[in-house]
Design an enzyme around this catalytic site. Sequence first.
Site, mmCIF file in Angstrom:
data_model
loop_
_atom_site.group_PDB
_atom_site.id
_atom_site.type_symbol
_atom_site.label_atom_id
_atom_site.label_comp_id
_atom_site.label_asym_id
_atom_site.label_seq_id
_atom_site.Cartn_x
_atom_site.Cartn_y
_atom_site.Cartn_z
ATOM 1 C CE1 TYR A 141 -2.982 -3.024 0.216
ATOM 2 C CE2 TYR A 141 -3.769 -2.257 2.339
ATOM 3 C CZ TYR A 141 -3.835 -3.149 1.293
ATOM 4 O OH TYR A 141 -4.753 -4.164 1.313
ATOM 5 C CE LYS A 188 0.856 -17.700 -2.316
ATOM 6 N NZ LYS A 188 -0.023 -18.866 -2.164
ATOM 7 C CG ASP A 220 -2.428 -19.962 -0.087
ATOM 8 O OD1 ASP A 220 -1.600 -19.812 0.829
ATOM 9 O OD2 ASP A 220 -2.166 -20.588 -1.131
ATOM 10 C CG ASP A 244 -6.922 -4.275 4.182
ATOM 11 O OD1 ASP A 244 -7.850 -4.136 4.992
ATOM 12 O OD2 ASP A 244 -6.852 -3.645 3.115
ATOM 13 C CG ASP A 248 -12.394 -6.363 6.787
ATOM 14 O OD1 ASP A 248 -11.876 -5.735 7.740
ATOM 15 O OD2 ASP A 248 -13.095 -5.831 5.912
#
Length: 358
Positions: A141, A188, A220, A244, A248
Amino acid sequence: MPKVAVLPGDGIGQEIVPEALKVLNTALKQSGMKFEFEEHLIGGSAIDLTGKALPDRTLQACLDADAVLLGAIGGPKWDSLPAKERPELGALLPLRKELNLYANIRPVKMIPSLLSASTLKEDVVKDVDLVVLRELTGGLYFGEKGRNDHPPAAYDVLVYTENEVKRIVELGFQTAQQRKKKLCSVDKANVLESSRFWREITNDIARNYPDVELTHMYVDNAAMQLVRNPAQFDVIVTENMFGDILTDLASMLGGSIGMLASASMSGKKGLYEPAHGSAPDIAGQNKANPLATILSAAMMLRYTFELNQEADNIEKAVIKVLDEGYRTADLAKPNEKTVGTKEMGDAVAAALSMEFGN
Ligand code: NAD
């Protein structure tokens, strides 16, 4: 004396923050401690009175304080302002940047009396008690971004410095030490160089925390495991974008948005706020659930001031009132009796007094 900048903000922020202060003051009185609480303007109400969403005085008070307790900001009244002047962009993002809040902490704990509020099977979520630590100021980001014309393309660069990884992972280990001593670092590393870098640093740091059990998990798989068997996790630490998405996802394990507390940290300094917004649809009606803000205040005691017992006591008082059947409208089943914001705050303060003395 410990100093807290208090920023009620807009909408229900004006109603829920006083309830959190009521509970905080009860907990501090029990311990014979005194904090200095100083209230300041932020958001739309600050725009109305000073022309700025984050007045200089408010920013300075936050810089000078040990911790910041925030309600919520924003509302339809200020939606037509240019984006940069609006409460969220004009206040929240600069505040996070100025305070260098690099770690977002979101705990998710299933409270048994709210089991039926979750969208997942009771068996899956009944033992959920985890914390997700998300790196907040680095990664994709914040990397270089841009477009190429020939051939048309777009890019966002994912960069992590050693220092950025170290400070969030250290916090992950320290958080785990205060809990069940299990840290899961999510990356990852099978694909991304930045993840292999993250994993190497994490393994190095682990040598300083032999009491914490460290595991690594690909993002994942982590997403799948959070829905399959979320109770396996204690503390999860991860980079900005993975966090992020996972925060959620994890937030739904606990049921209602009115229960979700959060902290954004820079070392011991923190900004504590409920995960929800200013809820203009119910503002000023004594309908808002103050528990996310009360639980954010408990996080402040735990993470900034290391008052673990006091934080535990507040969390136990919240569980007690829910067990006794107190429900604000967002938590109630159809036709169930509800209480208002103030009554819920009073009930938690009373439970605290009753259980742990005055
Ligand atoms: P919201 O979280 O304010 O409300 C979403 C829904 O949840 C509403 O129906 C609301 O009534 C309900 N709700 C939220 N908190 C509740 C509580 N404590 N008790 C009971 N019900 C609750 O999100 P929104 O409607 O998308 O945004 C409203 C305003 O808040 C906007 O201006 C938005 O930009 C702002 N906002 C601020 C923050 C923040 O201050 N950190 C975060 C998100 C949204």
